[in-house]
Design a protein around this motif. Structure first.
Motif, mmCIF file in Angstrom:
data_model
loop_
_atom_site.group_PDB
_atom_site.id
_atom_site.type_symbol
_atom_site.label_atom_id
_atom_site.label_comp_id
_atom_site.label_asym_id
_atom_site.label_seq_id
_atom_site.Cartn_x
_atom_site.Cartn_y
_atom_site.Cartn_z
ATOM 1 N N TYR A 20 0.827 -1.195 0.000
ATOM 2 C CA TYR A 20 0.000 0.000 0.000
ATOM 3 C C TYR A 20 0.864 1.249 0.000
ATOM 4 C CZ TYR A 20 -3.547 -3.389 1.300
ATOM 5 O OH TYR A 20 -4.390 -4.475 1.318
ATOM 6 N N TRP A 21 0.377 2.302 -0.660
ATOM 7 C CA TRP A 21 1.072 3.572 -0.771
ATOM 8 C C TRP A 21 0.176 4.729 -0.363
ATOM 9 C CZ3 TRP A 21 6.170 3.694 -2.006
ATOM 10 C CH2 TRP A 21 6.709 2.574 -2.657
ATOM 11 N N GLY A 22 0.771 5.754 0.239
ATOM 12 C CA GLY A 22 0.068 6.995 0.480
ATOM 13 C C GLY A 22 0.108 7.872 -0.756
ATOM 14 N N GLN A 23 -0.486 9.057 -0.641
ATOM 15 C CA GLN A 23 -0.574 9.959 -1.789
ATOM 16 C C GLN A 23 0.697 10.770 -2.004
ATOM 17 O OE1 GLN A 23 -1.637 10.777 1.207
ATOM 18 N NE2 GLN A 23 -0.911 12.880 1.477
ATOM 19 N N GLY A 24 1.561 10.824 -1.021
ATOM 20 C CA GLY A 24 2.810 11.550 -1.116
ATOM 21 C C GLY A 24 2.729 12.952 -0.537
ATOM 22 N N THR A 25 3.858 13.443 -0.060
ATOM 23 C CA THR A 25 3.964 14.811 0.428
ATOM 24 C C THR A 25 5.265 15.418 -0.102
ATOM 25 O OG1 THR A 25 3.880 16.221 2.411
ATOM 26 C CG2 THR A 25 5.067 14.131 2.619
#
Length: 116
Positions: free
Chosen positions: A105-110
């Motif tokens: 799973y991956w987050g949307q990024g910052t």
């Protein structure tokens, strides 16, 4: 299914510090990590941490960044000190579940921008 939300990115001058956070939608029984991707470059590993606190760092951030996690809060952190312009990238939260490592799973990024 695991949902991940990153925060804490921003712009800082070289030598400065930032602290990133990643909040998961529930308990994470797996390895959590931070990856980053700069324009025109491949996504690369920054650091990982197991549920019991075993840490691994990329050589490029060793001794400057510190990864941690608070399992009670379903949250992972990345403390970034002595930032360099080459640290500029989108930073992504990642989870690999212990029971099935095919589930990633991956987050949307910052965005982290380090200016000189």
């Amino acid at each position: 299914q695991v949902q991940l939300v990153e925060s804490g990115g921003g712009e800082v001058q070289a030598g400065g510090s930032l602290r990133l956070s990643c909040v998961a939608s529930g308990s994470v029984f797996g390895i959590m990590g931070w990856y980053r991707q700069a324009p025109g470059k491949q996504r690369e590993l920054v650091a990982t941490i197991t549920r019991i606190g075993i840490r691994n760092y990329a050589d490029s951030v060793k001794d400057r960044f510190t990864i941690s996690r608070d399992n009670a809060k379903n949250t992972m952190y990345l403390q970034m000190n002595s930032l360099k312009p080459e640290d500029t990238a989108v930073y992504y939260c990642n989870v690999r579940l212990n029971y099935n490592q095919a589930l990633i799973y991956w987050g949307q990024g910052t965005q982290v921008t380090v200016s000189s």
